[in-house]
Enzyme design. Structure first.
Site, PDB file in Angstrom:
ATOM      1  N   ARG A 166       0.749  -1.189  -0.021  1.00 61.77           N
ATOM      2  CA  ARG A 166      -0.095  -0.103   0.030  1.00 61.77           C
ATOM      3  C   ARG A 166       0.794   1.279   0.048  1.00 61.77           C
ATOM      4  O   ARG A 166       0.446   2.482  -0.600  1.00 61.77           O
ATOM      5  CB  ARG A 166      -0.847   0.084   1.142  1.00 61.77           C
ATOM      6  CG  ARG A 166      -2.468   0.149   0.842  1.00 61.77           C
ATOM      7  CD  ARG A 166      -3.248   0.134   1.864  1.00 61.77           C
ATOM      8  NE  ARG A 166      -2.652  -0.278   3.124  1.00 61.77           N
ATOM      9  CZ  ARG A 166      -3.491  -0.953   4.152  1.00 61.77           C
ATOM     10  NH1 ARG A 166      -4.805  -0.662   3.917  1.00 61.77           N
ATOM     11  NH2 ARG A 166      -2.867  -1.324   5.100  1.00 61.77           N
ATOM     12  N   LYS A 193       1.297 -19.931   5.888  1.00 67.77           N
ATOM     13  CA  LYS A 193       0.193 -20.170   6.915  1.00 67.77           C
ATOM     14  C   LYS A 193       0.083 -18.775   7.890  1.00 67.77           C
ATOM     15  O   LYS A 193       1.070 -17.875   7.766  1.00 67.77           O
ATOM     16  CB  LYS A 193       1.121 -21.145   7.659  1.00 67.77           C
ATOM     17  CG  LYS A 193       2.155 -20.797   8.668  1.00 67.77           C
ATOM     18  CD  LYS A 193       2.716 -21.945   9.481  1.00 67.77           C
ATOM     19  CE  LYS A 193       2.028 -21.772  10.777  1.00 67.77           C
ATOM     20  NZ  LYS A 193       2.722 -21.044  11.811  1.00 67.77           N
ATOM     21  N   HIS A 215       7.034 -23.708   6.008  1.00 69.92           N
ATOM     22  CA  HIS A 215       8.585 -23.866   5.652  1.00 69.92           C
ATOM     23  C   HIS A 215       9.197 -25.002   6.519  1.00 69.92           C
ATOM     24  O   HIS A 215      10.503 -25.168   6.009  1.00 69.92           O
ATOM     25  CB  HIS A 215       9.051 -22.300   6.075  1.00 69.92           C
ATOM     26  CG  HIS A 215       9.247 -22.251   7.408  1.00 69.92           C
ATOM     27  ND1 HIS A 215       8.190 -22.108   8.451  1.00 69.92           N
ATOM     28  CD2 HIS A 215      10.350 -22.315   8.338  1.00 69.92           C
ATOM     29  CE1 HIS A 215       8.750 -21.957   9.940  1.00 69.92           C
ATOM     30  NE2 HIS A 215       9.828 -22.121   9.766  1.00 69.92           N
ATOM     31  N   LYS A 272      13.225 -27.189   4.960  1.00 69.98           N
ATOM     32  CA  LYS A 272      14.334 -27.504   5.774  1.00 69.98           C
ATOM     33  C   LYS A 272      15.046 -28.702   5.426  1.00 69.98           C
ATOM     34  O   LYS A 272      14.567 -29.534   4.934  1.00 69.98           O
ATOM     35  CB  LYS A 272      13.951 -27.648   7.208  1.00 69.98           C
ATOM     36  CG  LYS A 272      13.352 -26.295   7.878  1.00 69.98           C
ATOM     37  CD  LYS A 272      13.191 -26.474   9.513  1.00 69.98           C
ATOM     38  CE  LYS A 272      12.566 -25.328  10.133  1.00 69.98           C
ATOM     39  NZ  LYS A 272      13.537 -24.285  10.470  1.00 69.98           N
ATOM     40  N   GLU A 309      11.394 -24.472  21.188  1.00 66.62           N
ATOM     41  CA  GLU A 309      11.966 -22.963  20.982  1.00 66.62           C
ATOM     42  C   GLU A 309      12.306 -22.295  22.411  1.00 66.62           C
ATOM     43  O   GLU A 309      11.513 -22.328  23.495  1.00 66.62           O
ATOM     44  CB  GLU A 309      11.003 -22.255  20.157  1.00 66.62           C
ATOM     45  CG  GLU A 309      10.380 -22.794  18.922  1.00 66.62           C
ATOM     46  CD  GLU A 309       9.406 -21.580  18.343  1.00 66.62           C
ATOM     47  OE1 GLU A 309       9.930 -20.935  17.656  1.00 66.62           O
ATOM     48  OE2 GLU A 309       8.332 -22.061  18.287  1.00 66.62           O
ATOM     49  N   ASP A 337      -0.777 -23.267  15.864  1.00 68.11           N
ATOM     50  CA  ASP A 337       0.594 -22.496  15.403  1.00 68.11           C
ATOM     51  C   ASP A 337       1.515 -23.500  14.723  1.00 68.11           C
ATOM     52  O   ASP A 337       2.293 -23.225  13.871  1.00 68.11           O
ATOM     53  CB  ASP A 337       1.035 -21.494  16.247  1.00 68.11           C
ATOM     54  CG  ASP A 337       2.426 -20.566  15.859  1.00 68.11           C
ATOM     55  OD1 ASP A 337       2.212 -19.910  14.836  1.00 68.11           O
ATOM     56  OD2 ASP A 337       3.395 -20.856  16.539  1.00 68.11           O
ATOM     57  N   HIS A 370       3.479 -27.809  11.153  1.00 69.81           N
ATOM     58  CA  HIS A 370       4.834 -28.046  11.116  1.00 69.81           C
ATOM     59  C   HIS A 370       4.955 -29.457  11.834  1.00 69.81           C
ATOM     60  O   HIS A 370       5.732 -30.290  11.154  1.00 69.81           O
ATOM     61  CB  HIS A 370       5.877 -26.968  11.993  1.00 69.81           C
ATOM     62  CG  HIS A 370       5.717 -25.909  11.462  1.00 69.81           C
ATOM     63  ND1 HIS A 370       5.462 -25.453   9.928  1.00 69.81           N
ATOM     64  CD2 HIS A 370       6.034 -24.747  12.147  1.00 69.81           C
ATOM     65  CE1 HIS A 370       5.443 -24.106  10.042  1.00 69.81           C
ATOM     66  NE2 HIS A 370       5.631 -23.531  11.195  1.00 69.81           N
ATOM     67  N   LYS A 418       7.270 -22.847  23.686  1.00 71.62           N
ATOM     68  CA  LYS A 418       7.992 -21.600  23.786  1.00 71.62           C
ATOM     69  C   LYS A 418       8.661 -21.554  25.006  1.00 71.62           C
ATOM     70  O   LYS A 418       8.157 -22.245  25.995  1.00 71.62           O
ATOM     71  CB  LYS A 418       6.932 -20.360  23.531  1.00 71.62           C
ATOM     72  CG  LYS A 418       6.043 -20.279  22.370  1.00 71.62           C
ATOM     73  CD  LYS A 418       6.923 -19.878  21.043  1.00 71.62           C
ATOM     74  CE  LYS A 418       6.134 -19.880  19.888  1.00 71.62           C
ATOM     75  NZ  LYS A 418       6.615 -19.901  18.575  1.00 71.62           N
TER      76      LYS A 418
HETATM   77  C1  BG6 Z   1       6.197 -20.371  12.788  1.00 75.64           C
HETATM   78  C2  BG6 Z   1       5.564 -20.278  13.920  1.00 75.64           C
HETATM   79  O1  BG6 Z   1       5.456 -20.887  11.635  1.00 75.64           O
HETATM   80  O2  BG6 Z   1       7.375 -21.065  12.861  1.00 75.64           O
HETATM   81  C3  BG6 Z   1       6.093 -19.458  15.069  1.00 75.64           C
HETATM   82  O3  BG6 Z   1       4.586 -19.259  13.603  1.00 75.64           O
HETATM   83  C4  BG6 Z   1       7.723 -20.549  15.394  1.00 75.64           C
HETATM   84  O4  BG6 Z   1       5.537 -19.371  16.225  1.00 75.64           O
HETATM   85  C5  BG6 Z   1       8.131 -20.651  13.783  1.00 75.64           C
HETATM   86  O5  BG6 Z   1       8.347 -19.638  16.081  1.00 75.64           O
HETATM   87  C6  BG6 Z   1       9.434 -21.504  14.021  1.00 75.64           C
HETATM   88  O6  BG6 Z   1      10.135 -21.804  12.961  1.00 75.64           O
HETATM   89  P1  BG6 Z   1      11.729 -22.148  12.845  1.00 75.64           P
HETATM   90  O7  BG6 Z   1      12.161 -22.314  11.520  1.00 75.64           O
HETATM   91  O8  BG6 Z   1      12.343 -21.147  13.477  1.00 75.64           O
HETATM   92  O9  BG6 Z   1      11.884 -23.375  13.837  1.00 75.64           O
END
Ligand code: BG6
Length: 482
Positions: A51, A148, A178, A182, A216, A235, A240, A330
């Site tokens: 925008r 996502k 994603h 990896k 994480e 999430d 994932h 987390k």
């Molecule tokens: C994202 C989540 O899809 O993946 C995040 O929304 C998460 O909450 C992240 O931290 C983790 O990705 P990676 O590649 O850092 O393990």
């Protein structure tokens, strides 16, 4: 070992949300690296669209700044950056109005691959798809890339799929998870299906259990509003972890091609048994000293989980009786993601009881330090008789493959190039996403109905006690998060 870089065909890539966080952090640095390594042809062009009213020069300056933040200093070469920036252009576009669309049409070339990256919230997917179609911009074969979260439940995912399907067919839609980009995740397939060693043992007869952990260290601070509406289940698990589970558990596809692989993944999701409430542990981090989860999301009454551990059963011949334990959270002790396959102990030991006996364990490390480690039993060295120990046959990719593997490519590098190549193998098909939500929805609905409240766990720990118990009661232990 020198890796081969095969240049992709010339392309026009439009990034909607070109001034956003994902563009800055991931998409543009990934494109730069592919350019630097010679994978992007001279005729490639990247058009930022958002925008903000600004010209190409202002956007390029912004991208240059982002590189200082998100590329390592040793990756930045001023000449290469300058040459890369020459490929960048910008257009102010109103996603929900008509402004800018005819300019975009004028800019698109007829004889190159077209890709449109929807790096925007899902509420704009429909508007973008419609305008690309109505303004006659997207040609046949054009690709769209979506991120996502793909919906927040089955209904919303079906609605999104239906909206996209109005203007694009499934072969044009690239849904990113994603984790599939990896390097080690792809290696999981190479190891399973490129060796004769593992596949004959890859079943309930020989596998005691499988653990999938994505731990994480980060908190949810800064994205509390989004996160609190999602929680770890939406999430991380629905996408994932589910993808990791599928690749670990699926039958060998007949070919490494998009539909063959995705058909097999889909069968795994559909074979999942409903999960018993007693097989799930939800947690929220608490920090006596620093901010706790409820501080980070600014809602003392929040019942959203920042940690989840669960035990799953796949109801098919291959896996009947082998539990799959999933865990993610987390603010845990360390950033560590791995898939651990624990094999059964030998059915009969020829050694004395005090020699000890151990199970083989294959661990596939996603991050950090990508690699694999297979623990095998050998004789303890020395004259002390036959005593057994297990030792690792360790393979760190960086060590084994040399400097080329030292900087494992970011998932986005691989995935964006796959979009340009037209290869959907590492992208989620619409029916997969829907099946994953169909499995997730009843679990979340049951929490709501019961008024389920997560237990707390100490920030910097391995998660709640209850999660340890989930395995203890089966006579097993989680792998250390360290
Ligand atoms: C994202 C989540 O899809 O993946 C995040 O929304 C998460 O909450 C992240 O931290 C983790 O990705 P990676 O590649 O850092 O393990």
């Amino acid at each position: 070992m020198v890796s081969r870089v095969i240049p992709v065909d010339p392309f026009d890539l439009v990034i909607f949300g070109g001034t956003g966080d994902l563009a800055r952090r991931k998409i543009l640095p990934a494109l730069y690296r592919r350019f630097r390594d010679g994978q992007m042809p001279e005729e490639a062009r990247i058009i930022g669209a958002a925008r903000t009213n600004q010209d190409g020069a202002a956007w390029r300056a912004w991208v240059r700044e982002a590189f200082d933040e998100f590329l390592r200093p040793d990756e930045i070469s001023d000449d290469v950056v300058a040459a890369f920036l020459e490929r960048l252009d910008y257009l102010a576009i109103d996603a929900t109005g008509d402004g800018g669309w005819s300019d975009l049409k004028d800019k698109m070339r007829d004889d190159v691959t077209q890709a449109f990256y929807f790096s925007v919230g899902p509420s704009l997917f429909g508007a973008l798809a419609e305008r690309l179609h109505n303004h006659g911009i997207a040609r046949e074969g054009a690709r769209i890339v979506v991120e996502k979260p793909f919906g927040r439940d089955l209904d919303s995912a079906c609605a999104l799929n239906a909206t996209l399907a109005e203007h694009f067919d499934e072969t044009q839609i690239y849904r990113i998870d994603h984790y599939l980009g990896k390097e080690t995740v792809q290696n999981l397939m190479a190891v399973r299906f490129g060796n004769v060693l593992f596949e004959p043992l890859w079943n309930a007869q020989y596998v005691d259990s499988v653990q999938i952990t994505v731990a994480e260290e980060v908190s949810v601070a800064g994205r509390g509003a989004y996160y609190d509406r999602s929680g770890a289940m939406r999430d991380m698990v629905q996408n994932h972890l589910m993808q990791l589970l599928c690749l670990t558990a699926m039958e060998p596809p007949s070919r490494f091609d998009p539909d063959a692989v995705r058909d097999e993944k889909l069968k795994v999701i559909r074979a999942l048994d409903p999960v018993e409430p007693s097989d799930i542990v939800r947690g929220q981090y608490d920090d006596g000293m620093g901010p706790s989860y409820i501080d980070d999301v600014e809602d003392p009454a929040s019942r959203t989980e920042s940690f989840i551990a669960m035990k799953l059963h796949i109801a098919n011949w291959r896996w009947n009786g082998t539990p799959f334990y999933l865990r993610t959270g987390k603010r845990l002790k360390a950033r560590k993601s791995e898939i651990v396959v624990t094999f059964k102990e030998p059915p009969h030991s020829i050694f004395d009881a005090d020699a000890g006996s151990r199970a083989n364990v294959l661990s596939i490390r996603l991050q950090p330090d990508e690699g694999m480690d297979l623990r095998v039993t050998i004789k303890e060295p020395g004259p002390g008789g036959m005593r057994l120990v297990d030792v690792p046959l360790d393979m760190s990719f960086a060590e084994a493959l040399g400097p080329e593997a030292e900087h494992v490519p970011d998932a986005y590098e691989r995935l964006i190039m796959d979009v340009i190549r037209g290869n959907q193998t590492l992208f989620m098909r619409g029916d997969e996403v829907e099946a994953a939500w169909a499995w997730t929805d009843p679990i979340i609905a049951a929490w709501k109905e019961r008024g389920d409240k997560p237990v707390t766990y100490e920030a910097g720990s391995s998660g709640p006690e209850e999660a340890l118990m989930l395995l203890h009661r089966d006579g097993r232990r989680w792998r250390e998060i360290s």
